[in-house]
Design a protein around this motif. Structure first.
Motif, PDB file in Angstrom:
ATOM      1  N   LEU A   9       0.822  -1.212   0.000  1.00  0.00           N
ATOM      2  CA  LEU A   9       0.000   0.000   0.000  1.00  0.00           C
ATOM      3  C   LEU A   9       0.857   1.264   0.000  1.00  0.00           C
ATOM      4  O   LEU A   9       1.852   1.358   0.716  1.00  0.00           O
ATOM      5  CB  LEU A   9      -0.921   0.026   1.215  1.00  0.00           C
ATOM      6  N   LYS A  10       0.434   2.232  -0.807  1.00  0.00           N
ATOM      7  CA  LYS A  10       1.103   3.534  -0.842  1.00  0.00           C
ATOM      8  C   LYS A  10       0.830   4.302   0.450  1.00  0.00           C
ATOM      9  O   LYS A  10      -0.139   4.034   1.153  1.00  0.00           O
ATOM     10  CB  LYS A  10       0.556   4.378  -2.001  1.00  0.00           C
ATOM     11  N   ALA A  11       1.649   5.305   0.714  1.00  0.00           N
ATOM     12  CA  ALA A  11       1.436   6.308   1.777  1.00  0.00           C
ATOM     13  C   ALA A  11       1.274   5.715   3.177  1.00  0.00           C
ATOM     14  O   ALA A  11       0.493   6.209   3.971  1.00  0.00           O
ATOM     15  CB  ALA A  11       0.236   7.194   1.428  1.00  0.00           C
ATOM     16  N   GLN A  12       2.025   4.677   3.462  1.00  0.00           N
ATOM     17  CA  GLN A  12       2.016   4.157   4.828  1.00  0.00           C
ATOM     18  C   GLN A  12       2.822   5.093   5.712  1.00  0.00           C
ATOM     19  O   GLN A  12       3.730   5.775   5.253  1.00  0.00           O
ATOM     20  CB  GLN A  12       2.602   2.746   4.856  1.00  0.00           C
TER      21      GLN A  12
ATOM     22  N   ALA B  92       9.010   1.480   0.915  1.00  0.00           N
ATOM     23  CA  ALA B  92       9.511   2.098  -0.316  1.00  0.00           C
ATOM     24  C   ALA B  92      10.573   1.228  -0.987  1.00  0.00           C
ATOM     25  O   ALA B  92      10.786   1.323  -2.200  1.00  0.00           O
ATOM     26  CB  ALA B  92      10.068   3.478  -0.025  1.00  0.00           C
TER      27      ALA B  92
ATOM     28  N   LYS C  68      10.173  -0.795  -4.266  1.00  0.00           N
ATOM     29  CA  LYS C  68      10.442  -0.204  -5.576  1.00  0.00           C
ATOM     30  C   LYS C  68      11.762  -0.721  -6.156  1.00  0.00           C
ATOM     31  O   LYS C  68      11.990  -0.647  -7.354  1.00  0.00           O
ATOM     32  CB  LYS C  68      10.494   1.324  -5.486  1.00  0.00           C
TER      33      LYS C  68
ATOM     34  N   SER D  43      -4.683   0.221  -8.048  1.00  0.00           N
ATOM     35  CA  SER D  43      -4.113   1.571  -8.203  1.00  0.00           C
ATOM     36  C   SER D  43      -3.571   2.113  -6.880  1.00  0.00           C
ATOM     37  O   SER D  43      -2.823   3.084  -6.872  1.00  0.00           O
ATOM     38  CB  SER D  43      -5.158   2.527  -8.770  1.00  0.00           C
ATOM     39  N   GLN D  44      -3.918   1.490  -5.773  1.00  0.00           N
ATOM     40  CA  GLN D  44      -3.444   1.912  -4.459  1.00  0.00           C
ATOM     41  C   GLN D  44      -2.104   1.278  -4.091  1.00  0.00           C
ATOM     42  O   GLN D  44      -1.571   1.560  -3.032  1.00  0.00           O
ATOM     43  CB  GLN D  44      -4.475   1.545  -3.383  1.00  0.00           C
TER      44      GLN D  44
ATOM     45  N   LEU E  15       1.944   0.401  -4.419  1.00  0.00           N
ATOM     46  CA  LEU E  15       3.169   1.168  -4.600  1.00  0.00           C
ATOM     47  C   LEU E  15       3.892   0.854  -5.902  1.00  0.00           C
ATOM     48  O   LEU E  15       4.525   1.728  -6.496  1.00  0.00           O
ATOM     49  CB  LEU E  15       4.098   0.878  -3.407  1.00  0.00           C
TER      50      LEU E  15
END
Length: 118
Positions: free
Chosen positions: A48-51, A63, A66, A91-92, A94
């Motif tokens: 999940l993004k923005a953890q 991160a 990536k 889309s959520q 990473l």
């Protein structure tokens, strides 16, 4: 080297399992090109993004997922059913992944000669 499968099935930050699994995948990439990475169950939460793990005093390793692309790890699969059960849209996530149905995940896992679970 044999085909390896790394399965992430636990949520991030509750244990060191996710971070250790990611480290193992990246280290193994130096010795093998036939690596498959799977995210199933709560493991989909790893991507999940923005953890904000710093809020619970945990190290932010998310991160680092990536880096999979930089290490030429291209076979990254996420279970569609696991995403649906958690109300997550691809889309959520990473990183770019291939979203597969549970049966397809199982078939790909059976193609791996060795499986490590995190």
């Amino acid at each position: 080297m044999k085909s390896l499968g790394f399965v992430f099935h636990s949520a991030p930050h509750g244990t060191s399992s996710g971070r250790e699994g990611l480290d193992a995948v990246l280290a193994t990439s130096a010795y093998s090109e036939d690596i498959n990475v799977f995210f199933v169950g709560d493991g989909v939460l790893q991507l999940l993004k923005a953890q904000q793990p710093e809020l619970i005093l945990c190290r932010d390793y998310i991160a680092t997922f990536k880096m999979l692309e930089l290490y030429d790890i291209e076979n990254v699969y996420v279970c569609q059913q696991s995403l649906n059960e958690r109300g997550i849209d691809s889309s959520q996530l990473l990183i770019d992944v291939e979203v597969l149905e549970q049966d397809d995940i199982t078939a790909k896992l059976h193609q791996c000669q060795r499986i490590l679970s995190y």
